[in-house]
Design a protein around this motif. Structure first.
Motif, PDB file in Angstrom:
ATOM      1  N   HIS A  31      47.764  35.872  31.868  1.00 41.39           N
ATOM      2  CA  HIS A  31      47.097  37.110  32.296  1.00 41.39           C
ATOM      3  C   HIS A  31      46.900  37.096  33.811  1.00 41.39           C
ATOM      4  O   HIS A  31      46.251  36.192  34.344  1.00 41.39           O
ATOM      5  N   GLY A  33      45.028  38.694  35.801  1.00 39.89           N
ATOM      6  CA  GLY A  33      43.688  38.895  36.322  1.00 39.89           C
ATOM      7  C   GLY A  33      42.782  37.684  36.226  1.00 39.89           C
ATOM      8  O   GLY A  33      41.645  37.721  36.684  1.00 39.89           O
ATOM      9  N   THR A  56      37.600  35.608  36.995  1.00 36.46           N
ATOM     10  CA  THR A  56      38.626  36.606  37.269  1.00 36.46           C
ATOM     11  C   THR A  56      39.086  36.432  38.713  1.00 36.46           C
ATOM     12  O   THR A  56      38.416  35.773  39.513  1.00 36.46           O
ATOM     13  N   ASP A  58      38.990  38.434  41.032  1.00 31.78           N
ATOM     14  CA  ASP A  58      38.051  39.021  41.996  1.00 31.78           C
ATOM     15  C   ASP A  58      36.731  38.252  42.063  1.00 31.78           C
ATOM     16  O   ASP A  58      35.778  38.690  42.697  1.00 31.78           O
ATOM     17  N   GLU A 125      38.026  52.375  30.872  1.00 36.40           N
ATOM     18  CA  GLU A 125      39.251  52.358  31.681  1.00 36.40           C
ATOM     19  C   GLU A 125      39.526  50.969  32.245  1.00 36.40           C
ATOM     20  O   GLU A 125      40.674  50.521  32.267  1.00 36.40           O
ATOM     21  N   LEU A 126      38.490  50.274  32.677  1.00 42.32           N
ATOM     22  CA  LEU A 126      38.651  48.912  33.204  1.00 42.32           C
ATOM     23  C   LEU A 126      39.173  47.980  32.114  1.00 42.32           C
ATOM     24  O   LEU A 126      40.168  47.278  32.300  1.00 42.32           O
ATOM     25  N   GLY A 129      42.632  49.421  30.637  1.00 43.53           N
ATOM     26  CA  GLY A 129      43.722  49.463  31.612  1.00 43.53           C
ATOM     27  C   GLY A 129      44.005  48.137  32.277  1.00 43.53           C
ATOM     28  O   GLY A 129      45.087  47.577  32.153  1.00 43.53           O
ATOM     29  N   GLN A 130      43.012  47.609  32.979  1.00 45.29           N
ATOM     30  CA  GLN A 130      43.245  46.381  33.740  1.00 45.29           C
ATOM     31  C   GLN A 130      43.293  45.138  32.860  1.00 45.29           C
ATOM     32  O   GLN A 130      44.137  44.273  33.056  1.00 45.29           O
ATOM     33  N   VAL A 131      42.402  45.042  31.888  1.00 44.25           N
ATOM     34  CA  VAL A 131      42.353  43.834  31.069  1.00 44.25           C
ATOM     35  C   VAL A 131      43.437  43.873  29.987  1.00 44.25           C
ATOM     36  O   VAL A 131      44.353  43.048  29.982  1.00 44.25           O
ATOM     37  N   GLY A 134      46.926  45.358  31.343  1.00 50.89           N
ATOM     38  CA  GLY A 134      47.375  44.396  32.349  1.00 50.89           C
ATOM     39  C   GLY A 134      47.939  43.137  31.705  1.00 50.89           C
ATOM     40  O   GLY A 134      48.959  42.600  32.141  1.00 50.89           O
TER      41      GLY A 134
END
Length: 147
Positions: A31, A33, A56, A58, A125-126, A129-131, A134
């Motif tokens: 992954h 992220g 993560t 970030d 959405e996070l 979409g990202q998790v 992604g």
């Protein structure tokens, strides 16, 4: 309660995809992220009840508990114990289903959680979409390169 659901078809057999994602401590290997991960207390990563502690990219720190793992069903279910996202009662399942036509895999990742009503859309959405997406996009890229 918020529900998030993402699905895709991967161009690889379910056994191969499961081998890639089965390790509850293996998120950093597939992954994009996830920066690092460790299983607390030296427990095996396939022991129901083990806790993964990861960061993560970030810088966020998340702790998740493995609730179920089935090699027969190609699925795992986990809950979030701690995270900076502001979710409560978070439970997610990642499940694979073999697609016999072409040796592909139908992959589903879903979650249910509670959060502040004003953040439902943002967090959906996070997470979706990202998790989830992604992760699926990274798996697609990996199996495309493996062909």
């Amino acid at each position: 309660m918020v529900r998030v659901y993402v699905s895709t078809v991967l161009d690889a057999g379910a056994d191969a995809v499961w081998q890639r994602i089965r390790d509850f401590n293996g998120l950093p290997q597939w992954h994009p992220g996830i920066a690092d991960s460790r299983i607390e207390n030296g427990e095996p990563p396939d022991k129901v009840g083990c806790i993964r502690n990861f960061h993560t990219r970030d810088g966020g720190r998340i702790r998740e508990k493995l609730l179920a793992l089935s090699d027969f069903d190609y699925s795992c279910t986990y809950s979030i114990l701690e995270s900076p996202m502001g979710v409560d009662n978070y439970t997610a399942t990642l499940k694979l289903t073999p697609v016999t036509d072409g040796g592909r895999t139908f992959a589903e990742w879903s979650a249910e959680f509670d959060c502040d009503e004003r953040r439902e859309r943002e967090l959906s959405e996070l997470i979706g979409g990202q998790v989830f997406q992604g992760g699926f996009d990274a798996l697609k890229k990996h199996f495309r390169a493996a062909r």
